[in-house]
Design a protein around this motif. Structure first.
Motif, PDB file in Angstrom:
ATOM      1  N   ARG A   1      12.773   0.864  -8.439  1.00 16.54           N
ATOM      2  CA  ARG A   1      12.625   1.445  -7.109  1.00 16.54           C
ATOM      3  C   ARG A   1      11.921   0.447  -6.192  1.00 16.54           C
ATOM      4  NH1 ARG A   1      13.669   7.025  -7.380  1.00 16.54           N
ATOM      5  NH2 ARG A   1      14.942   7.297  -9.233  1.00 16.54           N
ATOM      6  N   SER A   2      11.875   0.762  -4.898  1.00 16.05           N
ATOM      7  CA  SER A   2      11.215  -0.107  -3.944  1.00 16.05           C
ATOM      8  C   SER A   2      10.590   0.735  -2.846  1.00 16.05           C
ATOM      9  CB  SER A   2      12.213  -1.109  -3.336  1.00 16.05           C
ATOM     10  OG  SER A   2      13.230  -0.427  -2.610  1.00 16.05           O
ATOM     11  N   GLY A   3       9.753   0.079  -2.020  1.00 13.31           N
ATOM     12  CA  GLY A   3       9.149   0.744  -0.873  1.00 13.31           C
ATOM     13  C   GLY A   3       8.303   1.928  -1.269  1.00 13.31           C
ATOM     14  N   TRP A   4       8.384   3.015  -0.490  1.00  6.46           N
ATOM     15  CA  TRP A   4       7.538   4.179  -0.737  1.00  6.46           C
ATOM     16  C   TRP A   4       7.960   4.984  -1.952  1.00  6.46           C
ATOM     17  CZ3 TRP A   4      11.012   8.061  -0.330  1.00  6.46           C
ATOM     18  CH2 TRP A   4      12.061   7.919   0.570  1.00  6.46           C
ATOM     19  N   GLN A   5       9.028   4.562  -2.654  1.00  6.96           N
ATOM     20  CA  GLN A   5       9.414   5.218  -3.897  1.00  6.96           C
ATOM     21  C   GLN A   5       8.639   4.656  -5.090  1.00  6.96           C
ATOM     22  OE1 GLN A   5      13.635   5.105  -4.418  1.00  6.96           O
ATOM     23  NE2 GLN A   5      14.068   6.160  -2.513  1.00  6.96           N
ATOM     24  N   THR A   6       7.752   3.696  -4.872  1.00  4.57           N
ATOM     25  CA  THR A   6       6.921   3.135  -5.937  1.00  4.57           C
ATOM     26  C   THR A   6       5.464   3.484  -5.696  1.00  4.57           C
ATOM     27  OG1 THR A   6       6.541   1.039  -4.791  1.00  4.57           O
ATOM     28  CG2 THR A   6       8.506   1.186  -6.179  1.00  4.57           C
ATOM     29  N   TRP A   7       4.674   3.605  -6.774  1.00  2.02           N
ATOM     30  CA  TRP A   7       3.247   3.814  -6.610  1.00  2.02           C
ATOM     31  C   TRP A   7       2.455   2.542  -6.942  1.00  2.02           C
ATOM     32  CZ3 TRP A   7       5.876   6.790 -10.344  1.00  2.02           C
ATOM     33  CH2 TRP A   7       5.644   6.459 -11.667  1.00  2.02           C
ATOM     34  N   VAL A   8       3.130   1.526  -7.470  1.00  2.52           N
ATOM     35  CA  VAL A   8       2.572   0.185  -7.628  1.00  2.52           C
ATOM     36  C   VAL A   8       3.566  -0.781  -7.010  1.00  2.52           C
ATOM     37  CG1 VAL A   8       1.804  -1.611  -9.230  1.00  2.52           C
ATOM     38  CG2 VAL A   8       1.321   0.795  -9.735  1.00  2.52           C
ATOM     39  N   PRO A   9       3.138  -1.679  -6.097  1.00  7.58           N
ATOM     40  CA  PRO A   9       1.753  -1.911  -5.699  1.00  7.58           C
ATOM     41  C   PRO A   9       1.183  -0.776  -4.851  1.00  7.58           C
ATOM     42  CG  PRO A   9       3.225  -3.144  -4.289  1.00  7.58           C
ATOM     43  CD  PRO A   9       4.088  -2.557  -5.380  1.00  7.58           C
ATOM     44  N   ALA A  10      -0.127  -0.578  -4.967  1.00 11.31           N
ATOM     45  CA  ALA A  10      -0.782   0.453  -4.172  1.00 11.31           C
ATOM     46  C   ALA A  10      -1.155  -0.106  -2.809  1.00 11.31           C
ATOM     47  CB  ALA A  10      -2.033   0.941  -4.890  1.00 11.31           C
ATOM     48  N   PRO A  11      -1.137   0.728  -1.778  1.00 12.05           N
ATOM     49  CA  PRO A  11      -1.617   0.270  -0.468  1.00 12.05           C
ATOM     50  C   PRO A  11      -3.129   0.117  -0.514  1.00 12.05           C
ATOM     51  CG  PRO A  11      -1.132   2.606  -0.411  1.00 12.05           C
ATOM     52  CD  PRO A  11      -0.678   2.118  -1.758  1.00 12.05           C
ATOM     53  N   PRO A  12      -3.718  -0.624   0.415  1.00 12.71           N
ATOM     54  CA  PRO A  12      -5.182  -0.746   0.439  1.00 12.71           C
ATOM     55  C   PRO A  12      -5.822   0.589   0.790  1.00 12.71           C
ATOM     56  CG  PRO A  12      -4.245  -1.696   2.424  1.00 12.71           C
ATOM     57  CD  PRO A  12      -3.085  -1.373   1.514  1.00 12.71           C
ATOM     58  N   SER A  13      -7.049   0.780   0.368  1.00 15.19           N
ATOM     59  CA  SER A  13      -7.746   2.029   0.665  1.00 15.19           C
ATOM     60  C   SER A  13      -8.254   2.026   2.106  1.00 15.19           C
ATOM     61  CB  SER A  13      -8.918   2.218  -0.284  1.00 15.19           C
ATOM     62  OG  SER A  13      -9.961   1.317   0.053  1.00 15.19           O
ATOM     63  N   LEU A  14      -8.770   3.190   2.540  1.00 12.65           N
ATOM     64  CA  LEU A  14      -9.342   3.301   3.877  1.00 12.65           C
ATOM     65  C   LEU A  14     -10.810   2.871   3.913  1.00 12.65           C
ATOM     66  CD1 LEU A  14      -7.816   6.674   5.082  1.00 12.65           C
ATOM     67  CD2 LEU A  14      -7.541   4.484   6.201  1.00 12.65           C
ATOM     68  N   THR A  15     -11.332   2.460   2.762  1.00 14.63           N
ATOM     69  CA  THR A  15     -12.726   2.049   2.706  1.00 14.63           C
ATOM     70  C   THR A  15     -12.998   0.932   3.700  1.00 14.63           C
ATOM     71  OG1 THR A  15     -12.822   2.637   0.363  1.00 14.63           O
ATOM     72  CG2 THR A  15     -14.565   1.191   1.211  1.00 14.63           C
ATOM     73  N   GLY A  16     -13.979   1.136   4.569  1.00 11.16           N
ATOM     74  CA  GLY A  16     -14.341   0.123   5.550  1.00 11.16           C
ATOM     75  C   GLY A  16     -13.460   0.105   6.785  1.00 11.16           C
ATOM     76  N   VAL A  17     -12.473   0.995   6.852  1.00 12.22           N
ATOM     77  CA  VAL A  17     -11.573   1.037   8.011  1.00 12.22           C
ATOM     78  C   VAL A  17     -12.062   2.109   8.975  1.00 12.22           C
ATOM     79  CG1 VAL A  17      -9.231   1.523   8.801  1.00 12.22           C
ATOM     80  CG2 VAL A  17      -9.589   0.210   6.704  1.00 12.22           C
ATOM     81  N   ASP A  18     -12.585   1.705  10.129  1.00 10.31           N
ATOM     82  CA  ASP A  18     -13.034   2.650  11.139  1.00 10.31           C
ATOM     83  C   ASP A  18     -11.877   2.880  12.111  1.00 10.31           C
ATOM     84  OD1 ASP A  18     -15.592   2.738  13.730  1.00 10.31           O
ATOM     85  OD2 ASP A  18     -14.546   4.340  12.671  1.00 10.31           O
ATOM     86  N   GLY A  19     -10.876   3.609  11.637  1.00  9.10           N
ATOM     87  CA  GLY A  19      -9.692   3.828  12.449  1.00  9.10           C
ATOM     88  C   GLY A  19      -8.872   4.983  11.924  1.00  9.10           C
ATOM     89  N   VAL A  20      -7.723   5.208  12.536  1.00  9.81           N
ATOM     90  CA  VAL A  20      -6.818   6.301  12.173  1.00  9.81           C
ATOM     91  C   VAL A  20      -5.576   5.705  11.529  1.00  9.81           C
ATOM     92  CG1 VAL A  20      -5.482   8.234  13.049  1.00  9.81           C
ATOM     93  CG2 VAL A  20      -7.673   7.654  14.117  1.00  9.81           C
ATOM     94  N   ALA A  21      -5.344   6.040  10.249  1.00 15.41           N
ATOM     95  CA  ALA A  21      -4.179   5.528   9.530  1.00 15.41           C
ATOM     96  C   ALA A  21      -2.910   6.136  10.106  1.00 15.41           C
ATOM     97  CB  ALA A  21      -4.292   5.864   8.051  1.00 15.41           C
ATOM     98  N   ILE A  22      -1.892   5.296  10.382  1.00 13.61           N
ATOM     99  CA  ILE A  22      -0.647   5.829  10.934  1.00 13.61           C
ATOM    100  C   ILE A  22       0.585   5.442  10.110  1.00 13.61           C
ATOM    101  CG2 ILE A  22      -1.488   6.008  13.301  1.00 13.61           C
ATOM    102  CD1 ILE A  22      -0.080   3.385  13.922  1.00 13.61           C
ATOM    103  N   ALA A  23       0.498   4.394   9.286  1.00 19.36           N
ATOM    104  CA  ALA A  23       1.681   4.008   8.508  1.00 19.36           C
ATOM    105  C   ALA A  23       1.291   3.047   7.390  1.00 19.36           C
ATOM    106  CB  ALA A  23       2.741   3.360   9.400  1.00 19.36           C
ATOM    107  N   VAL A  24       2.135   3.043   6.346  1.00 19.74           N
ATOM    108  CA  VAL A  24       2.086   2.025   5.298  1.00 19.74           C
ATOM    109  C   VAL A  24       3.404   1.267   5.357  1.00 19.74           C
ATOM    110  CG1 VAL A  24       2.143   1.601   2.815  1.00 19.74           C
ATOM    111  CG2 VAL A  24       0.487   3.189   3.761  1.00 19.74           C
TER     112      VAL A  24
END
Length: 401
Positions: free
Chosen positions: A104-127
């Protein structure tokens, strides 16, 4: 900055954090859709005009292009796109890794994982999934490489029949439900502007139909109830490098309940599929759903009775088994099959089951089916379990909606 969930389960924590953000004053209000840009010299994504709530304040966002780093030569990567308190679009780069599942590819995979929100002072809108070797926008696809993380922020919505904000103090940005227009409105104290949001409901789901719950390539002890398992790993495998093998003299049963570790669980309307591989001395292999909430053996199962030559839908109540449906089948040892059961596929408490032959790593044809098993609403849990008596292999557990 809102409360953060640890990234121990990286593939799901980012999405959970996005859901938690509105409760802390962070969320999506309007617009801000993300699409692949048109640059031929870099990987560029375009975020449309919109509004987000940042730390309780409404922040306007203008249409902006954000450039991402080139793809890793060998492995995919997922980058986080977010909006900061100034309305600027920013990116946090993820770490490249071999895709899981590998087909699979893209959002159909869980690895690689996206980065966490740790330290992000913002609003997540997309991966954004960055494929291996990608160097320009044309190497990405809107349908497979952009995952929308916009979570509507409806905190503080009030009812009023006024076309003005419900509070006289216009120094505070706010939402409210205007019952005269039957729309959600927002007021920005920064721009002194009132706007109506598009409140059209979502009526269809366009994501992946099949979700992999477990592919058994990694240590099973990390997933099934968070503890040790009696399964070992060896080839042959239906998918991936290995399959889970039980070859003890008795039987083994492993369960996972929500929050135990599987990325998703079977729910009403889903079909659960498990690749099974009977050996010469296999008695039976079961795929179980609808577990009772305690830890005793009380559940509904699809069963390949290899010794008796049957496919069954059964209810197991500790040491007692009631057959709800049964069909004869001729199955061979050392062969992969797909054992399948529908959660309420024939109505509440009616769980049709079937056995498929396989061709390569996919379904081929139905060998036996219990299309209308006896109705039984005794157990309504959401766990997933496997049971192997004497010997057998299992691999690739999925659910399909």
């Amino acid at each position: 900055m809102p409360l953060q969930v640890e990234n121990a389960y990286a593939a799901v924590s980012l999405y959970l954090n996005a859901v938690l953000q509105p409760g802390a004053g962070y969320g999506h209000v309007d617009g801000c859709g993300t699409v692949v840009g048109d640059s031929t010299s870099s990987i560029e994504c375009r975020v449309s005009t919109g509004v987000v709530r940042h730390d309780g304040d409404l922040v306007g966002v203008s249409t902006q292009d954000i450039a991402l780093q080139p793809g890793d030569p060998q492995h995919p990567r997922k980058d986080l796109i977010y909006v900061d308190r100034f309305g600027d679009v920013r990116a946090k780069q993820g770490r490249a890794a071999a895709a899981v599942p590998s087909d699979r590819s893209g959002w159909q995979t869980w690895v690689p994982a996206p980065p966490s929100l740790t330290g992000v002072d913002g609003v997540a809108i997309a991966v954004v999934n960055v494929p291996p070797g990608a160097t320009e926008s044309g190497d990405l696809s809107n349908s497979t490489d952009i995952l929308d993380l916009r979570v509507p922020d409806t905190s503080g919505i009030l009812n009023t029949r006024s076309s003005d904000p419900p509070q006289e103090d216009l120094t505070k940005s706010q939402f409210w439900h205007n019952t005269t227009t039957d729309k959600i409105h927002w007021y920005s104290s920064e721009s002194d502007e009132i706007r109506a949001l598009d409140d059209s409901p979502v009526t269809s789901f366009t994501g992946s139909a099949t979700k992999v719950l477990e592919n058994f390539d990694d240590s099973i002890s990390d997933n099934w109830r968070g503890g040790d398992s009696s399964f070992e790993y060896s080839t042959p495998a239906f998918e991936g490098s290995a399959s889970a093998l039980w070859d003890g003299p008795g039987y083994t049963t492993d369960w996972s309940l929500p929050d135990d570790g599987l990325p998703q669980y079977v729910d009403i309307g889903d079909t659960a599929n498990l690749a099974v591989y009977p050996l010469a001395d296999t008695k039976r292999i079961d795929l179980a759903i609808c577990k009772d909430e305690d830890d005793a053996q009380r559940d509904i199962r699809a069963r390949l009775d290899f010794e008796g030559g049957r496919v069954e839908t059964v209810r197991v109540d500790e040491n007692q088994t009631e057959t709800l449906g049964s069909s004869s089948v001729s199955a061979s040892a050392d062969t992969w099959y797909i054992l399948e059961i529908d959660y309420d596929g024939g109505g509440k408490g009616v769980h049709p089951s079937r056995l498929w032959s396989t061709s390569g790593s996919s379904k081929d044809s139905i060998l036996a089916e219990n299309a209308a098993p006896t109705k039984d609403t005794t157990y309504r849990g959401r766990g997933v379990g496997v049971h192997v008596a004497v010997a057998g292999r299992i691999d690739r557990l999925t659910k399909t909606r």
